[in-house]
Design an enzyme around this catalytic site. Structure first.
Site, PDB file in Angstrom:
ATOM      1  N   LEU A 189       0.986  -1.303  -0.038  1.00 46.31           N
ATOM      2  CA  LEU A 189       0.103  -0.053   0.206  1.00 46.31           C
ATOM      3  C   LEU A 189       0.956   1.364  -0.066  1.00 46.31           C
ATOM      4  O   LEU A 189       1.918   1.124   0.571  1.00 46.31           O
ATOM      5  CB  LEU A 189      -0.976   0.077   1.273  1.00 46.31           C
ATOM      6  CG  LEU A 189      -1.995  -1.248   1.257  1.00 46.31           C
ATOM      7  CD1 LEU A 189      -2.519  -0.789   2.803  1.00 46.31           C
ATOM      8  CD2 LEU A 189      -3.092  -1.043   0.245  1.00 46.31           C
ATOM      9  N   ASP A 190       0.424   2.317  -0.500  1.00 48.94           N
ATOM     10  CA  ASP A 190       1.263   3.670  -0.581  1.00 48.94           C
ATOM     11  C   ASP A 190       1.399   4.289   0.872  1.00 48.94           C
ATOM     12  O   ASP A 190       0.414   3.938   1.647  1.00 48.94           O
ATOM     13  CB  ASP A 190       0.764   4.752  -1.433  1.00 48.94           C
ATOM     14  CG  ASP A 190       0.626   4.226  -2.998  1.00 48.94           C
ATOM     15  OD1 ASP A 190       1.265   3.135  -3.382  1.00 48.94           O
ATOM     16  OD2 ASP A 190      -0.308   4.552  -3.797  1.00 48.94           O
ATOM     17  N   ARG A 191       2.207   4.898   1.103  1.00 46.45           N
ATOM     18  CA  ARG A 191       2.463   5.413   2.539  1.00 46.45           C
ATOM     19  C   ARG A 191       1.313   6.264   2.798  1.00 46.45           C
ATOM     20  O   ARG A 191       0.972   6.227   4.158  1.00 46.45           O
ATOM     21  CB  ARG A 191       3.710   6.348   2.464  1.00 46.45           C
ATOM     22  CG  ARG A 191       4.359   6.717   3.513  1.00 46.45           C
ATOM     23  CD  ARG A 191       5.402   7.816   3.421  1.00 46.45           C
ATOM     24  NE  ARG A 191       6.687   7.565   3.263  1.00 46.45           N
ATOM     25  CZ  ARG A 191       7.462   7.068   4.322  1.00 46.45           C
ATOM     26  NH1 ARG A 191       7.172   7.142   5.427  1.00 46.45           N
ATOM     27  NH2 ARG A 191       8.740   7.073   4.067  1.00 46.45           N
ATOM     28  N   LYS A 244      -5.404   5.042  -7.799  1.00 50.68           N
ATOM     29  CA  LYS A 244      -5.050   6.414  -8.182  1.00 50.68           C
ATOM     30  C   LYS A 244      -4.974   6.731  -9.668  1.00 50.68           C
ATOM     31  O   LYS A 244      -5.400   7.741 -10.198  1.00 50.68           O
ATOM     32  CB  LYS A 244      -3.694   6.938  -7.481  1.00 50.68           C
ATOM     33  CG  LYS A 244      -3.917   6.939  -5.851  1.00 50.68           C
ATOM     34  CD  LYS A 244      -2.783   7.267  -5.412  1.00 50.68           C
ATOM     35  CE  LYS A 244      -2.673   7.135  -3.878  1.00 50.68           C
ATOM     36  NZ  LYS A 244      -1.234   7.170  -3.136  1.00 50.68           N
TER      37      LYS A 244
END
Ligand code: URA
Length: 269
Positions: A130-132, A215
């Site tokens: 998962l992205d930060r 995104k």
């Protein structure tokens, strides 16, 4: 109450029985079985504290056969494969990586701070990324075969995200997201599920997991992501408070994620 129909991906995953692995070796087996985390297992082997069938083992990747007798510091240990799966509710800010040059924090540091004593011997892997700035469901496991199961595109394990966006969530945009065929340069999206969750929220369910996929898909239809939350994977819906974790039961792993925990297949002794 009407029973919900079993989703197709789940029925197929049960038939396939998971992704096969490639033999086993001493340090990895010690970490997977919860005896010692990998780095400590390697150190114990180098220090001559581990024996394999009565002889001091000197090679961390010594191959293991079923029935081999392993001792650590003179005590017989059980190195038969087990499967443990933890659900973690990732907060914003933590990176899903072992290293963090920016020094803000990794999910592994957080995991080790939260782990109860009885789970500290395992070697933990993050399942996917998962992205930060993404929050929500992240699995950890000691079983690399479970990682392969959950991330292999052939499993088609659905991952459901909820994005808060800026921009108008129109039916046309939702339809484009759902249809698939969006060209993102390095790949073209598969059909997905896309639904409105309110004025500014879109729930997107994907069976693939490319880099920044949600995104980028939203961007491609003119929606920019302000917040992103992973709500569910397979049939498991995150039920853990923010920044906490929980060990899933064998039944949950099998029934909700379509993976048969490895210790269930141990021969009866
Ligand atoms: N898609 C993204 O864009 N980011 C994530 O963290 C996960 C999926």
């Amino acid at each position: 109450m009407r029973r919900r129909k079993e989703p197709r991906w789940l029925a197929a995953a049960k038939v396939r029985g998971g992704v096969s692995d490639t033999g086993d070796f001493l340090s990895r087996a010690l970490a997977r079985a919860g005896v010692l985390p990998l780095v400590e297992a390697e150190r114990a082997i180098r220090e001559g504290r581990v024996t394999l069938n009565g002889r001091v083992a000197t090679v961390v990747v010594a191959p293991l056969e079923p029935g081999d007798r392993v001792e650590v510091d003179g005590e017989v240990v059980d190195v038969r494969p087990t499967t443990r799966v933890l659900a973690f509710h990732k907060p914003k800010g933590l990176v899903v990586d072992a290293r963090d040059p920016e020094g803000i924090g990794t999910v592994f540091e957080r995991l080790h701070a939260l782990l109860p004593e009885e789970l500290r011997g395992y070697g933990w892997l993050a399942v996917g990324r998962l992205d930060r700035d993404t929050t929500g469901l992240l699995f950890f496991t000691n079983d690399e075969r479970f990682v392969a199961h959950a991330t292999d595109p052939d499993t088609k394990l659905p991952k459901r995200y909820v994005a808060t966006v800026s921009g108008k969530v129109s039916d046309v945009k939702l339809e484009r997201l759902a249809q698939g065929g969006i060209d993102l340069g390095d790949f073209t999206t598969l059909p997905a599920q896309a639904e409105r969750r309110g004025e500014r929220d879109v729930a997107l369910t994907l069976t693939e997991g490319k880099f920044h996929q949600v995104k980028r898909m939203l961007g491609a239809v003119g929606l920019s992501t302000l917040e992103l939350f992973r709500e569910a994977v397979g049939e498991y819906v995150l039920d853990v408070p923010l920044d906490a974790l929980r060990l899933l039961t064998d039944d949950e792993v099998a029934r909700l994620l379509g993976y048969r925990p490895r210790h269930l297949d141990r021969p009866v002794e």
